[in-house]
Design an enzyme around this catalytic site. Sequence first.
Site, PDB file in Angstrom:
ATOM      1  N   SER A  46      16.873   9.986 -12.090  1.00  0.00           N
ATOM      2  CA  SER A  46      15.943  11.120 -12.097  1.00  0.00           C
ATOM      3  C   SER A  46      15.183  11.204 -13.425  1.00  0.00           C
ATOM      4  CB  SER A  46      16.696  12.425 -11.855  1.00  0.00           C
ATOM      5  OG  SER A  46      17.243  12.423 -10.558  1.00  0.00           O
ATOM      6  N   ASN A  69      30.868  13.352 -11.980  1.00  0.00           N
ATOM      7  CA  ASN A  69      29.966  13.124 -13.112  1.00  0.00           C
ATOM      8  C   ASN A  69      29.246  14.401 -13.508  1.00  0.00           C
ATOM      9  OD1 ASN A  69      26.786  13.080 -12.987  1.00  0.00           O
ATOM     10  ND2 ASN A  69      27.513  12.605 -10.917  1.00  0.00           N
ATOM     11  N   ALA A  70      29.004  14.475 -14.809  1.00  0.00           N
ATOM     12  CA  ALA A  70      28.113  15.523 -15.333  1.00  0.00           C
ATOM     13  C   ALA A  70      27.274  14.846 -16.401  1.00  0.00           C
ATOM     14  CB  ALA A  70      28.895  16.689 -15.901  1.00  0.00           C
ATOM     15  N   GLY A  72      24.061  15.169 -16.812  1.00  0.00           N
ATOM     16  CA  GLY A  72      23.107  16.113 -17.410  1.00  0.00           C
ATOM     17  C   GLY A  72      21.676  15.616 -17.410  1.00  0.00           C
ATOM     18  N   LEU A  73      21.359  14.781 -16.420  1.00  0.00           N
ATOM     19  CA  LEU A  73      19.991  14.272 -16.229  1.00  0.00           C
ATOM     20  C   LEU A  73      19.418  13.570 -17.472  1.00  0.00           C
ATOM     21  CD1 LEU A  73      18.608  17.340 -14.215  1.00  0.00           C
ATOM     22  CD2 LEU A  73      19.144  15.093 -13.287  1.00  0.00           C
ATOM     23  N   CYS A 125      20.809  18.459  -8.167  1.00  0.00           N
ATOM     24  CA  CYS A 125      21.822  18.156  -9.188  1.00  0.00           C
ATOM     25  C   CYS A 125      22.618  19.440  -9.440  1.00  0.00           C
ATOM     26  CB  CYS A 125      21.140  17.685 -10.481  1.00  0.00           C
ATOM     27  SG  CYS A 125      22.321  17.468 -11.821  1.00  0.00           S
ATOM     28  N   THR A 188      25.676  15.435  -4.911  1.00  0.00           N
ATOM     29  CA  THR A 188      27.117  15.606  -5.140  1.00  0.00           C
ATOM     30  C   THR A 188      27.586  17.039  -4.890  1.00  0.00           C
ATOM     31  OG1 THR A 188      26.592  15.961  -7.467  1.00  0.00           O
ATOM     32  CG2 THR A 188      27.243  13.732  -6.810  1.00  0.00           C
ATOM     33  N   GLY A 238      26.076   9.691   0.527  1.00  0.00           N
ATOM     34  CA  GLY A 238      27.318  10.406   0.202  1.00  0.00           C
ATOM     35  C   GLY A 238      28.519   9.625   0.704  1.00  0.00           C
ATOM     36  N   GLY A 239      29.128   8.862  -0.184  1.00  0.00           N
ATOM     37  CA  GLY A 239      30.389   8.193   0.141  1.00  0.00           C
ATOM     38  C   GLY A 239      30.275   6.969   1.023  1.00  0.00           C
TER      39      GLY A 239
HETATM   40  C1  SIN Z   1      22.635  13.352 -13.556  1.00  0.00           C
HETATM   41  O1  SIN Z   1      21.901  12.484 -14.020  1.00  0.00           O
HETATM   42  O2  SIN Z   1      23.000  14.283 -14.254  1.00  0.00           O
HETATM   43  C2  SIN Z   1      23.050  13.304 -12.102  1.00  0.00           C
HETATM   44  C3  SIN Z   1      21.903  13.577 -11.244  1.00  0.00           C
HETATM   45  C4  SIN Z   1      22.237  14.377 -10.036  1.00  0.00           C
HETATM   46  O3  SIN Z   1      23.383  14.797  -9.829  1.00  0.00           O
HETATM   47  O4  SIN Z   1      21.309  14.653  -9.279  1.00  0.00           O
END
Ligand code: SIN
Length: 299
Positions: A46, A69-70, A72-73, A125, A188, A238-239
């Site tokens: 993204s 995951n986090a 944070g773009l 997100c 997610t 998704g999965g």
């Molecule tokens: C991220 O890059 O933080 C994940 C992107 C998302 O969950 O859409």
Amino acid sequence: MSSLTVHAGGLDLQNPVLLAAGILGTTGASLRRAALAGAGGVVTKSLGSVPREGHHGPTVVAVECGLLNAMGLPNPSYRNFQEEIEIARKGGRPVIASIFGSSAREFSQIARGLKADAFELNLSCPHAEKYGSELGRYPEMVESVTGAVKAAADVPVWVKLTPNTADILELGLAAQRGGADAVVAINTLKAMAIDIETGYPILGNRFGGLSGRAIKPVAVRCVYDLAAGLDIPVIGVGGITSWEDTVEMILAGASAVQVGTALQRGYGIFEEITVGLARYLERKSLTLEELRGLAGRRS
Ligand code: SIN
């Protein structure tokens, strides 16, 4: 071999198995490699309007049946990514730019400034303040952001929806009213893990998004509901880790699928899935079109 070509969401795809956003989409070289390995299309990480470092680590943790995951773009901004998209295009497959913003205006500014074969709007997100699902959980925001990007872009617009809502169809209908060419489901699931020795949440951001096998049944149900209620195509994600999962998503109504977390197994996953899918269609004497949504037509 059965034909796997499909026209979905305004794009002609050689096959319906695409690389999902966020996994390898940080460089043009990795996107091109996924395309050359057999992906029907590739989605970038993204991209926002300014460079972002993302959340403090840890940003990814393996949990039962998936990844949390986090990130944070984190991204270099769309202004610094056009060259990577051109490199990715050398893989010969459509390159879909995933973009995010905090308003309809910011989204449309990015769509005007970036050239890609399609845009995927990250309205889902679950862990970035002011972005993603903080906008995308409101149908009126989904509709206005989609409408603004449609007005700004001359390529197809896909909208990636959040499953962190009571009624994903309401969000899908809003995207459709805004003029989306397809919806992508799902991003997610908002989730958390805690270290029992220290007592602290493991992720730097405390909570994040769960992907991988654990969320597949949720994704299948969302795709099924969306496909039943929308006139535009649904891209399932998704999965998905195998051709069997892909068949299940298409039976639920997906026109194409995206593979993310399973890329941990390597680029060979695209060929593995497409070969398995083609053999299945041949064995069942079905076309992709006939398979799509079959579960919803069973009485
Ligand atoms: C991220 O890059 O933080 C994940 C992107 C998302 O969950 O859409």
